[in-house]
Design a protein around this motif. Structure first.
Motif, mmCIF file in Angstrom:
data_model
loop_
_atom_site.group_PDB
_atom_site.id
_atom_site.type_symbol
_atom_site.label_atom_id
_atom_site.label_comp_id
_atom_site.label_asym_id
_atom_site.label_seq_id
_atom_site.Cartn_x
_atom_site.Cartn_y
_atom_site.Cartn_z
ATOM 1 N N HIS A 67 0.839 -1.200 0.000
ATOM 2 C CA HIS A 67 0.000 0.000 0.000
ATOM 3 C C HIS A 67 0.880 1.257 0.000
ATOM 4 N N TYR A 114 -7.237 2.561 -4.705
ATOM 5 C CA TYR A 114 -6.856 3.640 -3.794
ATOM 6 C C TYR A 114 -6.179 4.767 -4.570
ATOM 7 N N THR A 116 -7.287 8.615 -4.804
ATOM 8 C CA THR A 116 -6.333 9.663 -4.456
ATOM 9 C C THR A 116 -6.234 10.706 -5.570
ATOM 10 N N VAL A 171 -9.203 12.944 -5.422
ATOM 11 C CA VAL A 171 -9.128 13.849 -4.266
ATOM 12 C C VAL A 171 -8.104 14.948 -4.535
ATOM 13 N N GLN A 172 -6.977 14.563 -5.127
ATOM 14 C CA GLN A 172 -5.917 15.554 -5.342
ATOM 15 C C GLN A 172 -6.297 16.600 -6.380
ATOM 16 N N TYR A 184 -2.661 21.444 -1.696
ATOM 17 C CA TYR A 184 -2.715 20.945 -0.326
ATOM 18 C C TYR A 184 -1.441 21.283 0.445
ATOM 19 N N ARG A 216 -7.143 21.904 9.711
ATOM 20 C CA ARG A 216 -8.155 21.428 10.649
ATOM 21 C C ARG A 216 -8.452 22.477 11.705
ATOM 22 N N MET A 241 -2.695 16.678 13.290
ATOM 23 C CA MET A 241 -2.024 17.805 12.636
ATOM 24 C C MET A 241 -0.518 17.764 12.875
ATOM 25 N N LEU A 296 0.886 15.163 10.548
ATOM 26 C CA LEU A 296 0.930 15.644 9.159
ATOM 27 C C LEU A 296 2.053 16.664 8.988
ATOM 28 N N PHE A 344 1.800 7.513 6.010
ATOM 29 C CA PHE A 344 1.080 6.238 6.067
ATOM 30 C C PHE A 344 0.409 6.074 7.414
ATOM 31 N N MET A 357 -9.648 11.374 10.630
ATOM 32 C CA MET A 357 -9.003 12.542 10.019
ATOM 33 C C MET A 357 -7.896 12.121 9.064
ATOM 34 N N GLU A 389 -9.154 11.170 5.743
ATOM 35 C CA GLU A 389 -9.565 12.312 4.934
ATOM 36 C C GLU A 389 -8.362 13.113 4.441
ATOM 37 N N GLU A 390 -7.394 13.328 5.339
ATOM 38 C CA GLU A 390 -6.282 14.236 5.002
ATOM 39 C C GLU A 390 -5.204 13.573 4.134
ATOM 40 N N LEU A 391 -4.860 12.316 4.445
ATOM 41 C CA LEU A 391 -3.690 11.729 3.775
ATOM 42 C C LEU A 391 -3.791 11.693 2.246
ATOM 43 N N PRO A 392 -4.918 11.247 1.683
ATOM 44 C CA PRO A 392 -4.960 11.193 0.210
ATOM 45 C C PRO A 392 -4.757 12.564 -0.442
ATOM 46 N N LYS A 393 -5.141 13.635 0.256
ATOM 47 C CA LYS A 393 -4.981 14.974 -0.327
ATOM 48 C C LYS A 393 -3.520 15.262 -0.646
ATOM 49 N N GLY A 394 -2.628 14.733 0.176
ATOM 50 C CA GLY A 394 -1.196 14.979 -0.054
ATOM 51 C C GLY A 394 -0.497 13.765 -0.637
ATOM 52 N N GLY A 395 -1.269 12.793 -1.129
ATOM 53 C CA GLY A 395 -0.644 11.613 -1.728
ATOM 54 C C GLY A 395 -0.241 10.550 -0.722
ATOM 55 N N GLY A 396 -0.643 10.730 0.533
ATOM 56 C CA GLY A 396 -0.339 9.716 1.548
ATOM 57 C C GLY A 396 -1.342 8.577 1.517
ATOM 58 N N LYS A 397 -1.119 7.587 2.368
ATOM 59 C CA LYS A 397 -1.952 6.392 2.348
ATOM 60 C C LYS A 397 -2.594 6.134 3.702
ATOM 61 N N PHE A 398 -3.876 5.793 3.652
ATOM 62 C CA PHE A 398 -4.610 5.366 4.840
ATOM 63 C C PHE A 398 -5.144 3.975 4.566
#
Ligand SMILES: Cc1ncc(C[n+]2csc(CCOP(=O)(O)OP(=O)(O)O)c2C)c(N)n1
Lengths: 286, 377
Positions: free
Chosen positions: A81, A260, A264, A267-268, A274, A279, B16, B19, B25, B40, B43-52
């Motif tokens: 992943h 995924y 992504t 979303v991006q 970003y 928050r 936060m 991040l 990850f 959170m 929601e937040e990780l994919p915005k910056g290309g991260g993975k959840f």
């Protein structure tokens, strides 16, 4: 083929396996399948759990991860992943994969995450010296089944298919050419692939069940199997108690890391500037 | 962008902070009162290309984080009591194999399912000794929402630098409380960085100064082709049963943390100079304790407050200093005396240690600590 031993960490040999153990045969089959496909050594991560079978990765010259008992697929899920470009292969035992690791097994299959899993099924807990496993057939002996196994065994391939694996196959350490072919196909499948390799443990399974030595234990395995193509022409009574070998299932389902990735990308596009999260609420100044 | 001022929840601030430190990850399994962190991150990780990923349980969550970390990604999971218990075996794995990973444990009342929505501080000893065998970990304890941000950020620094599992030990109240947080200008962050080797030639994955050195960590998939095992291993990564190698490994892992204690030990102190009575506390218990201490000080009592932000390795030196003047040390904590045990060990009879344990699922009221102070004088 490149020199066979080039895929091994020669300085780590000889291996710890008993004379006549089938785990080496399965390891050899994996190496030959990798070689046939010409996969880049530097891009492969081999992951295993704990058990005799799981020791295989330590002898092989890739990035290798020998994890905790039952957890190989969970570690592998994190690797795949986090870094989807890596080719992730799991080597696991029947106990490692379907007892302590059973939950990770069905969920990896459900996600159809692109990991190739080789289940080295010797129907026994080898490393801890011969207790019954979820794949010990009913009635067979083990150190914790001294009166014969009361429980019934898993159909590992049926389990994998039902849970969502997109490639499922079975062979044995007797049918080595078939095993190599199936692993080769499994490695090419983009999704969760399971190759169950029935293999002999002469030391604990064979001896306890008075099957004879390595050769006799291997023959006992061979005699339990029928090729899936031949099976089509056989009457049900001929198939009673037999395990099918060959390609058992191959189908297309969305793969987890690809899905995924698509999410992504979407979303991006929405959050294209970003800056690491925004928050909390603004404080009222009054 | 300059610094920003926000009203946020402790769990939000942990997210936060992670991040800000470059979290890439997150794998987790929902559990109250930590769940907001997972939500959170999803929601937040994919915005910056991260993975959840939501794993099938907490064992899988920590395992996936370790796997991700091995490919060079900053990884975190968050959980609470029962989930933290499930993670213990793999925490030992990360400790022995020196794989950076951050775990937020938002404590709730235990043992067992306990009181899922009530605060507690009963995991202090588990955080240190939860996995089997001697092992190294670092544990930080935020005392307010702002520190949730700061100490989660710091957890990444320490985890990456020392290659050690690092925990942020909060509790239900700290996690859910909302407070003002001043977040620094992102440009001012010094991103936690893992030291990496420069070439695969001659790379030995566990080669380091035997006196507490930290080996260089090559990410998987970059041609280093190294072996990582939870068996005792030598510098090459290969398993070893040699007593001398085993001894050297375990002692190095211990030394790499203990010898640097001064570099990362952190606490809040008030009025300790010449105090007759000291209060030692942490997390949300310390909020009530500080208010009681200030009230007593206003009344002219010589009492001081030591609030621990680093719980493990235990800040022996800071606690030992209290005995220069304090005859009594009161330790309010939401357990039956876990930090108090450490305080007793450190002061070794040179001050009386009063265990003020609270285990009913409620926060301390300042009056309770004040009453203990009154009694002490
Ligand atoms: C948490 C945990 N429980 C139990 C063990 C002991 N153990 C080590 S290997 C093993 C069984 C291995 O059996 P299998 O996966 O079938 O592999 P084999 O040794 O037969 O190849 C067990 C029970 C362990 N290492 N960790």
């Amino acid at each position: 083929m490149a020199e066979f031993l080039d895929y091994f960490r020669k300085e780590r040999l000889p291996h710890i396996w008993c004379p006549g153990c089938g785990h080496g045969t399965v390891t050899g089959a994996l190496v030959r399948a990798i070689d046939r496909l010409g996969l880049d050594k530097n891009n492969i991560v081999l992951v295993s759990g704990i058990g005799c079978s799981s020791r295989a990765v330590g002898y092989l010259d890739f990035d290798t991860l020998h994890t905790a008992h039952g957890r190989a697929l969970a570690f592998a899920t994190g690797i795949k992943h986090a870094s989807p470009n890596l080719k992730v292969i799991v080597m696991t035992g029947d106990g490692d994969c379907t007892a302590i690791g059973g939950n990770h097994f069905i969920h990896a299959a459900r996600r159809n995450i692109d990991i190739t899993t080789i289940v080295m099924n010797n129907s026994i807990y080898g490393m801890t010296s011969g207790q019954y496993s979820p794949t010990t057939p009913h009635g067979m002996l083990a150190t914790t089944a001294p009166y014969g196994n009361v429980e019934y065994d898993f159909d590992v391939c049926g389990l994998a298919k039902a849970a969502g694996a997109s490639y499922v196959a079975r062979a044995t350490s007797y049918h080595v050419t078939l095993l190599i072919d199936l692993i080769e196909k499994a490695l090419q499948n983009k999704g969760f692939s399971v190759v169950e390799a029935l293999t002999q443990c002469p030391t604990y399974f064979g001896r306890k069940n008075k099957l004879g030595g390595a050769v006799e234990t291997l023959n006992w395995i061979k005699d339990r199997t029928v090729n899936v193509k031949a099976a089509a022409a056989l009457s049900p009574d001929k198939l009673e108690g037999k395990l099918l070998i060959g390609e058992l299932y191959s189908g297309q389902r969305p793969e987890y890391t690809a899905s995924y990735g698509e999410m992504t990308a979407k979303v991006q596009r929405t959050y294209n500037d970003y800056k690491g999260g925004n928050r909390g609420c603004e404080l009222n100044s009054d | 962008m300059a610094e920003t001022i926000k009203l946020m929840q402790g769990n939000e601030a942990c997210t936060m902070g992670a991040l800000a430190a470059g979290l890439q990850f997150y794998a987790g399994y929902p559990i109250t009162p930590s769940t907001e962190i997972a939500e959170m991150c999803s929601e937040e990780l994919p915005k910056g290309g991260g993975k959840f990923i939501q794993m099938e349980d907490e064992i899988g969550s920590i395992a996936a984080c370790i796997g991700a970390s091995l490919t060079g990604k900053k990884s975190m999971t968050a959980t609470s009591g029962p989930g933290f218990s499930l993670m213990q075996e793999c925490i030992g794995y990360a400790s022995l194999c020196e794989i950076p990973v951050v775990i937020v444990n938002c404590q709730r009342m235990g043992p067992s399912t306990g009181m899922p929505t009530s605060p507690a501080q009963g995991d202090v000893m588990q955080a240190r000794w939860g996995t089997h065998g001697d092992h190294s970990v670092i544990v930080l304890a935020p005392g307010n929402v702002k520190e949730c941000f700061e100490l989660t950020f710091k957890a990444f620094e320490l985890s990456e630098k020392y290659r050690v599992p690092t925990f942020v030990l909060t509790d239900e109240v700290i996690g859910h409380m909302r407070e003002k947080v001043v977040m620094p200008d992102p440009k001012s962050y010094k991103m936690p960085q893992r030291a990496q080797p420069s070439t695969p030639a001659g790379y030995k994955p566990f080669e380091a100064d035997p006196d507490g050195g930290v080996p260089l960590m090559a990410p998987f998939g970059k041609g280093y082709r190294w072996h990582c095992t939870g068996l005792f291993h030598d510098e090459t990564g290969g398993p070893t049963g040699k007593p001398a190698k085993a001894d050297a490994l375990l002692r190095r892992l211990d030394r790499k943390i203990t010898k640097n204690i001064d570099e990362f030990t952190d606490y809040f102190a008030e009025g300790l100079e010449g105090c007759d009575v000291a209060v030692v506390s942490f997390g949300s218990s310390a909020m009530a304790a500080l208010s009681a201490v200030r009230r007593a000080r206003k009344e002219g009592k010589r009492v001081g407050m030591l609030r621990l932000k680093t719980l493990w390795p235990f800040p022996d030196a800071a606690v030992r200093k209290l005995t220069a003047s304090a005859k009594k040390i009161i330790v309010p904590e939401m357990n039956l005396g876990q930090v108090a045990l450490e305080v007793e060990r450190v002061v070794h009879g040179s001050a009386e240690v009063v265990k003020l344990g609270k285990v009913n699922g409620e926060l301390f009221h300042p009056d309770e600590v004040y009453a203990a102070l009154k009694e002490a004088f």
